[in-house]
Motif scaffolding. Structure first.
Motif, PDB file in Angstrom:
ATOM      1  N   GLU A 452     -88.934 -45.554 -81.052  1.00  0.00           N
ATOM      2  CA  GLU A 452     -89.163 -46.910 -81.527  1.00  0.00           C
ATOM      3  C   GLU A 452     -88.046 -47.344 -82.489  1.00  0.00           C
ATOM      4  O   GLU A 452     -87.534 -48.467 -82.406  1.00  0.00           O
ATOM      5  CB  GLU A 452     -90.526 -47.013 -82.208  1.00  0.00           C
ATOM      6  CG  GLU A 452     -90.878 -48.435 -82.629  1.00  0.00           C
ATOM      7  CD  GLU A 452     -92.277 -48.536 -83.211  1.00  0.00           C
ATOM      8  OE1 GLU A 452     -92.624 -49.637 -83.698  1.00  0.00           O
ATOM      9  OE2 GLU A 452     -93.015 -47.531 -83.188  1.00  0.00           O
ATOM     10  N   TRP A 453     -87.675 -46.456 -83.390  1.00  0.00           N
ATOM     11  CA  TRP A 453     -86.604 -46.735 -84.347  1.00  0.00           C
ATOM     12  C   TRP A 453     -85.279 -46.965 -83.624  1.00  0.00           C
ATOM     13  O   TRP A 453     -84.619 -47.997 -83.787  1.00  0.00           O
ATOM     14  CB  TRP A 453     -86.512 -45.545 -85.299  1.00  0.00           C
ATOM     15  CG  TRP A 453     -85.455 -45.611 -86.374  1.00  0.00           C
ATOM     16  CD1 TRP A 453     -84.507 -46.571 -86.578  1.00  0.00           C
ATOM     17  CD2 TRP A 453     -85.264 -44.642 -87.405  1.00  0.00           C
ATOM     18  NE1 TRP A 453     -83.720 -46.263 -87.653  1.00  0.00           N
ATOM     19  CE2 TRP A 453     -84.173 -45.081 -88.191  1.00  0.00           C
ATOM     20  CE3 TRP A 453     -85.906 -43.447 -87.746  1.00  0.00           C
ATOM     21  CZ2 TRP A 453     -83.701 -44.348 -89.296  1.00  0.00           C
ATOM     22  CZ3 TRP A 453     -85.448 -42.731 -88.839  1.00  0.00           C
ATOM     23  CH2 TRP A 453     -84.359 -43.186 -89.604  1.00  0.00           C
ATOM     24  N   VAL A 454     -84.913 -45.996 -82.795  1.00  0.00           N
ATOM     25  CA  VAL A 454     -83.638 -46.085 -82.083  1.00  0.00           C
ATOM     26  C   VAL A 454     -83.668 -47.228 -81.062  1.00  0.00           C
ATOM     27  O   VAL A 454     -82.681 -47.954 -80.888  1.00  0.00           O
ATOM     28  CB  VAL A 454     -83.312 -44.745 -81.398  1.00  0.00           C
ATOM     29  CG1 VAL A 454     -82.029 -44.847 -80.585  1.00  0.00           C
ATOM     30  CG2 VAL A 454     -83.192 -43.636 -82.447  1.00  0.00           C
ATOM     31  N   GLY A 455     -84.820 -47.407 -80.425  1.00  0.00           N
ATOM     32  CA  GLY A 455     -84.946 -48.474 -79.430  1.00  0.00           C
ATOM     33  C   GLY A 455     -84.734 -49.850 -80.034  1.00  0.00           C
ATOM     34  O   GLY A 455     -84.148 -50.742 -79.392  1.00  0.00           O
ATOM     35  N   LYS A 456     -85.186 -50.055 -81.264  1.00  0.00           N
ATOM     36  CA  LYS A 456     -84.972 -51.342 -81.929  1.00  0.00           C
ATOM     37  C   LYS A 456     -83.485 -51.579 -82.178  1.00  0.00           C
ATOM     38  O   LYS A 456     -82.982 -52.698 -81.994  1.00  0.00           O
ATOM     39  CB  LYS A 456     -85.732 -51.362 -83.261  1.00  0.00           C
ATOM     40  CG  LYS A 456     -85.497 -52.626 -84.102  1.00  0.00           C
ATOM     41  CD  LYS A 456     -85.942 -53.903 -83.383  1.00  0.00           C
ATOM     42  CE  LYS A 456     -85.955 -55.117 -84.295  1.00  0.00           C
ATOM     43  NZ  LYS A 456     -84.607 -55.466 -84.797  1.00  0.00           N
ATOM     44  N   ILE A 457     -82.745 -50.557 -82.570  1.00  0.00           N
ATOM     45  CA  ILE A 457     -81.294 -50.686 -82.759  1.00  0.00           C
ATOM     46  C   ILE A 457     -80.623 -51.061 -81.441  1.00  0.00           C
ATOM     47  O   ILE A 457     -79.744 -51.934 -81.394  1.00  0.00           O
ATOM     48  CB  ILE A 457     -80.700 -49.376 -83.297  1.00  0.00           C
ATOM     49  CG1 ILE A 457     -81.290 -49.035 -84.669  1.00  0.00           C
ATOM     50  CG2 ILE A 457     -79.177 -49.453 -83.347  1.00  0.00           C
ATOM     51  CD1 ILE A 457     -80.887 -49.977 -85.770  1.00  0.00           C
ATOM     52  N   ILE A 458     -81.052 -50.427 -80.365  1.00  0.00           N
ATOM     53  CA  ILE A 458     -80.476 -50.720 -79.048  1.00  0.00           C
ATOM     54  C   ILE A 458     -80.773 -52.155 -78.627  1.00  0.00           C
ATOM     55  O   ILE A 458     -79.906 -52.858 -78.088  1.00  0.00           O
ATOM     56  CB  ILE A 458     -80.992 -49.700 -78.016  1.00  0.00           C
ATOM     57  CG1 ILE A 458     -80.278 -48.367 -78.231  1.00  0.00           C
ATOM     58  CG2 ILE A 458     -80.782 -50.198 -76.587  1.00  0.00           C
ATOM     59  CD1 ILE A 458     -80.810 -47.226 -77.414  1.00  0.00           C
ATOM     60  N   GLN A 459     -81.981 -52.618 -78.866  1.00  0.00           N
ATOM     61  CA  GLN A 459     -82.309 -54.008 -78.548  1.00  0.00           C
ATOM     62  C   GLN A 459     -81.447 -54.981 -79.346  1.00  0.00           C
ATOM     63  O   GLN A 459     -81.016 -56.015 -78.830  1.00  0.00           O
ATOM     64  CB  GLN A 459     -83.791 -54.265 -78.813  1.00  0.00           C
ATOM     65  CG  GLN A 459     -84.708 -53.625 -77.802  1.00  0.00           C
ATOM     66  CD  GLN A 459     -86.157 -53.995 -78.030  1.00  0.00           C
ATOM     67  OE1 GLN A 459     -86.602 -54.159 -79.168  1.00  0.00           O
ATOM     68  NE2 GLN A 459     -86.912 -54.128 -76.953  1.00  0.00           N
ATOM     69  N   ASP A 460     -81.186 -54.641 -80.598  1.00  0.00           N
ATOM     70  CA  ASP A 460     -80.321 -55.491 -81.417  1.00  0.00           C
ATOM     71  C   ASP A 460     -78.913 -55.549 -80.827  1.00  0.00           C
ATOM     72  O   ASP A 460     -78.315 -56.629 -80.716  1.00  0.00           O
ATOM     73  CB  ASP A 460     -80.259 -54.969 -82.857  1.00  0.00           C
ATOM     74  CG  ASP A 460     -81.534 -55.238 -83.636  1.00  0.00           C
ATOM     75  OD1 ASP A 460     -82.335 -56.093 -83.196  1.00  0.00           O
ATOM     76  OD2 ASP A 460     -81.738 -54.590 -84.677  1.00  0.00           O
TER      77      ASP A 460
END
Length: 472
Positions: A452-460
């Motif tokens: 979830e943490w890393v996925g949010k960075i990727i979405q950004d």
């Protein structure tokens, strides 16, 4: 590596995704995000008119200097590249070359574009070129493969074309008043008015600008006034981006009253030549940057190319024909001087720096880090890998540089910089690579085991940073 299913069908669902973590990041966080393509060379009239493409060659080969260079490298006759061969003949020649593009990014791009949107899941070669051509040709006759429908298919929410300041933007206006859901904005590209080597061509361009602006251009200040009028016009038509391409970054400190007088004489026709086009370019560029800042625009700088190296083919075919290369000129200090002067006056706009020379990655990434500003994430960006570099190795190097010397979490991601309506598969290519980089490091314990943490960075990186940075 499990990127290939078998020897019959092209890249499968796990293409470029070398771990379970990478797959989860891509399919759960990146895959279905909308696309914002903030720099490309699509033709707005083609989008507005929304007519079917005449053939697979028209949508896939016309003007594609990547494919043209590969075909020339293979020894294909020019008539099958930019010449008068039929569309099908050109396609067949390209198909014969494709099996020999292994390890060139064209091998990946070609088959990604065949798979999506055409649904063709076999490797292209001379053996199946006629059947593939026929299937593509049939598809292109349908409404689903017209320009607007293709953009919707690829999930393009916003795209920014690249436009001459004298353009009347009628096709952007037509698109805006239509029911087409993708937003198509112009971008201001004034290079032909601020840089020149051909005096006659320059005077003709100035005449175009006079006609568009209603200003009689008799001096450098008149030229700036005309460009300012066009900036306002572009702004009223949705533009929020400018773009400049330089073989070398001009010196912005050389302009003086003597050169100003000489330029007046040149414009009046009293001089055949102007002695210092670089000084003019530097002066105009700096003043334009102040105008962009006042409008709240983003300015882009493409540097590090050396263009039109083959003079014989330049005269035969013209520009943008596949005879450009990576340049070696050093320009970071000049860029630093201009950025610093603008920043000192609080007139430095958001800026994106792209380099075609990867040896300057670290130089320009650290330069970008000198001019950030409170309240703005990544105000000055070291932009996405460009042109010869928008392949796996080039993109990974660019992102590693941003990670090491800045914050990859504030990076505004990928763009196509393309003239092709099929090139949006490069956003998929980029997103798969980003997820693989982060996923691999999660597997190694170098990043937190928190999707979830890393996925949010990727979405950004893939979408939200871009949307917020440009204010779309």
């Amino acid at each position: 590596m499990k990127s290939f299913i078998n020897n019959k069908e092209v890249f499968g669902e796990s293409f470029l995704l070398e771990s379970a973590k990478a797959e989860n990041l891509y399919f759960s966080y990146a895959k279905d995000l909308p696309v914002i393509d903030y720099h490309n060379h699509l033709e707005p009239d083609v989008i507005a008119k929304n007519k079917n493409f005449r053939s697979p060659a028209a949508i896939w080969l016309d003007g594609d200097h990547y494919k043209w260079r590969a075909m020339r490298n293979f020894g294909v006759q020019e008539k099958f590249i930019s010449g008068n061969a039929t569309d099908e003949e050109k396609f067949n020649k390209w198909a014969e070359v494709v099996p020999y593009t292994l390890r060139n990014p064209l091998f990946h791009w070609t088959h990604l574009e065949l798979k999506n949107p055409f649904g063709i899941t076999e490797y292209l070669s001379g053996k199946n070129s006629e059947a593939v051509y026929s299937k593509m040709n049939d598809a292109l006759k349908s409404d689903n493969f017209r320009p607007q429908q293709l953009l919707q298919h690829f999930g393009v929410e916003i795209l920014c074309t690249t436009d001459d300041p004298s353009d009347n933007l009628e096709f952007h206006q037509d698109i805006k008043t239509s029911d087409f859901k993708t937003s198509v904005f112009p971008a201001f590209r004034p290079d032909v008015y601020i840089t020149f080597t051909d005096e006659e061509a320059y005077r003709k361009n100035v005449q175009k600008l006079e006609n568009a602006s209603g200003i009689a251009i008799q001096s450098a200040s008149d030229l700036l006034e005309a460009l300012y009028i066009r900036i306002n016009y572009f702004h009223d038509n949705g533009a929020r981006i400018s773009d400049h391409g330089f073989e070398f970054f001009p010196d912005t400190t050389k302009w003086n009253s003597t050169l100003d007088h000489e330029f007046r004489e040149f414009l009046a026709g009293n001089r055949k030549t102007f002695s210092d086009p670089e000084a003019l370019s530097g002066y105009l560029l700096k003043e334009l940057c102040k105008m962009y800042a006042a409008k709240g625009w983003v300015q882009q700088f493409h540097v590090g190319a050396t263009r039109n190296n083959n003079s014989k083919m330049l005269h035969r075919i013209g520009i943008n024909a596949g005879y450009d290369a990576i340049g070696e000129l050093y320009f970071a200090q000049r860029m630093s001087v201009m950025f610093d002067e603008l920043n000192a006056e609080d007139k430095l706009a958001k800026s994106i720096i792209y380099t075609l020379n990867p040896t300057l990655n670290e130089v320009l990434a650290t330069m970008a880090g000198n001019f950030n500003e409170e309240g703005i994430k990544g105000k000055v960006q070291f932009g996405a890998a460009w042109w010869f570099l928008d392949q796996l190795d080039g993109m990974e190097k660019q992102m590693n540089t941003v990670s090491n010397l800045g914050l990859i979490s504030t990076f505004i991601g990928m763009l196509t910089d393309s003239r092709s309506f099929l090139s949006f598969s490069r956003h998929e290519y980029f997103r798969r690579l980003v997820c693989n980089i982060f996923g691999s490091e999660m597997e190694k314990g170098l990043l937190p085991n928190d999707e979830e943490w890393v996925g949010k960075i990727i979405q950004d990186i893939c979408y939200y940073n871009t949307k917020n940075y440009f204010g779309f």
